[in-house]
Enzyme design. Sequence first.
Site, PDB file in Angstrom:
ATOM      1  N   LYS A   1       0.675  -1.095  -0.027  1.00  0.00           N
ATOM      2  CA  LYS A   1       0.001  -0.020  -0.170  1.00  0.00           C
ATOM      3  C   LYS A   1       0.753   1.308   0.136  1.00  0.00           C
ATOM      4  O   LYS A   1       0.446   2.471  -0.338  1.00  0.00           O
ATOM      5  CB  LYS A   1      -0.856  -0.003   1.138  1.00  0.00           C
ATOM      6  CG  LYS A   1      -0.238   0.463   2.352  1.00  0.00           C
ATOM      7  CD  LYS A   1      -1.113   0.189   3.559  1.00  0.00           C
ATOM      8  CE  LYS A   1      -0.286   0.648   4.687  1.00  0.00           C
ATOM      9  NZ  LYS A   1      -0.892  -0.089   6.125  1.00  0.00           N
TER      10      LYS A   1
ATOM     11  N   ARG B   1      -6.501   1.635  17.264  1.00  0.00           N
ATOM     12  CA  ARG B   1      -6.952   1.772  16.061  1.00  0.00           C
ATOM     13  C   ARG B   1      -7.854   0.648  15.880  1.00  0.00           C
ATOM     14  O   ARG B   1      -8.769   0.511  16.803  1.00  0.00           O
ATOM     15  CB  ARG B   1      -5.835   1.822  14.979  1.00  0.00           C
ATOM     16  CG  ARG B   1      -6.328   2.216  13.445  1.00  0.00           C
ATOM     17  CD  ARG B   1      -5.104   2.251  12.459  1.00  0.00           C
ATOM     18  NE  ARG B   1      -4.818   1.014  12.095  1.00  0.00           N
ATOM     19  CZ  ARG B   1      -3.913   1.117  10.871  1.00  0.00           C
ATOM     20  NH1 ARG B   1      -3.406   1.898  10.352  1.00  0.00           N
ATOM     21  NH2 ARG B   1      -3.686  -0.353  10.590  1.00  0.00           N
TER      22      ARG B   1
HETATM   23  C1  LIG Z   1       0.195  -0.811   6.536  1.00  0.00           C
HETATM   24  C2  LIG Z   1      -0.025  -1.853   7.470  1.00  0.00           C
HETATM   25  C3  LIG Z   1       1.127  -2.667   7.609  1.00  0.00           C
HETATM   26  C4  LIG Z   1       2.546  -2.420   7.338  1.00  0.00           C
HETATM   27  O1  LIG Z   1       3.070  -1.402   7.934  1.00  0.00           O
HETATM   28  P1  LIG Z   1       4.698  -1.005   7.646  1.00  0.00           P
HETATM   29  O2  LIG Z   1       4.898  -0.088   8.989  1.00  0.00           O
HETATM   30  O3  LIG Z   1       4.746  -0.313   6.459  1.00  0.00           O
HETATM   31  O4  LIG Z   1       5.457  -2.301   7.793  1.00  0.00           O
HETATM   32  C5  LIG Z   1       0.874  -3.800   8.414  1.00  0.00           C
HETATM   33  N1  LIG Z   1      -0.478  -3.876   9.039  1.00  0.00           N
HETATM   34  C6  LIG Z   1      -1.475  -3.309   8.669  1.00  0.00           C
HETATM   35  C7  LIG Z   1      -2.736  -3.677   9.218  1.00  0.00           C
HETATM   36  C8  LIG Z   1      -1.224  -2.174   8.036  1.00  0.00           C
HETATM   37  O5  LIG Z   1      -2.294  -1.388   7.723  1.00  0.00           O
END
Ligand SMILES: *Cc1c(COP(=O)(O)O)cnc(C)c1O
Length: 363
Positions: free
Chosen positions: A37, A132
């Site tokens: 993402k 969250r």
């Molecule tokens: C964005 C996201 C991640 C990845 O996080 P990073 O800090 O980029 O490794 C993992 N889990 C969820 C639920 C996320 O939204």
Amino acid sequence: MSIGLRLEVDLDKIKYNAAKVVELCHSHGIAVLGVTKGFTAIPQIVAAMLEGGVDGLADARMENIIELRNEGFSESITLLRIPQLSNVENVVTYSNVSVNSEVAVIRALGKAAKEKGLVHQIILMVDVGDLREGVMTENVLATVRQVIGLEGIRLVGLGTNMGCFGGILPEYSNLNILVNLGKLIETRLGIKLEVLSGGGTSSLFLVERNEIPAGINQLRIGEGMLLGTDTTNSRNIEWLKNDAFLLKAEVIEAKLKPSVPIGNIGRDSFGNIPEFIDVGIRNRAIVALGKQDAYIEGLVPVDQGLSILGASSDHMILDITDATRQVRVGDELTFHVTYSGLLSVSQSKYVKKVFRKDNIWLS
Ligand SMILES: *Cc1c(COP(=O)(O)O)cnc(C)c1O
């Protein structure tokens, strides 16, 4: 080589980073999902993560996941943002696994999957403190009871997320809550969960120090693999490369100017009242890059002698007085991107993406 405003992506470095993360995690019995993402799931970058050996893909946006399927990626994909009730049909069609916290949504996913003859896998998110998404720990057992009998879905595990809203750091103690809940579900309900998903880049720290609770067997990694940074723990990850992404922009003006604007100050183009400190006449440059192209606070000049003074929609102004090399009109300035910077430039149609693979620049 390409010219103009562009994001240069070194696919070899991303593959290298992915391979290093995978090697570390696998040696602790932890599978790695490559999170796409942060760069709008650009296919060349996704392919580099896969070449590095990630065990599956994950993204927060259904639009990105659908595009990945259209590009021919057939790996398991986990939807990382809890699904919208209005979108369950796409979720079960295009993703294999989704993270969830609402029984109503899980029911709807089951119904949609069953109608298509599918079984959708779900990970129940547990909120261990970041506030969250997720079920509060005391409600996990009751929630699991409500979803285990449902047709069309299979509960494969528990997951948690930290370091996002509340900035809570992953630690042995808060991750071990997942492990204990897994054991509780097994003894009380007789279900052995396959996955305990212990977070993202911010949890890598614990793996490195051998402090991750036994039983955590999946991490979902984006930032670390892409940028070699870990914002939550405010650190550079020394064993990863932190220059896989570089933004290049051209200097369109370089002049000596005063450091304080001349005249009565109203508002800038974004409605703010700017403030200035008089440090005399300074050498300044404008580059062809603005708020339309990038989240300016997410850019860091590679030359540490440069400082960003500000930006409007289409112009960024820098103080170049202390530049290590002379800066002239037509030169290019190079910027590191942070995670938020990467998000913004990935999406911008004005920022060209160029890729380097096997030491050759592709365009
Ligand atoms: C964005 C996201 C991640 C990845 O996080 P990073 O800090 O980029 O490794 C993992 N889990 C969820 C639920 C996320 O939204």
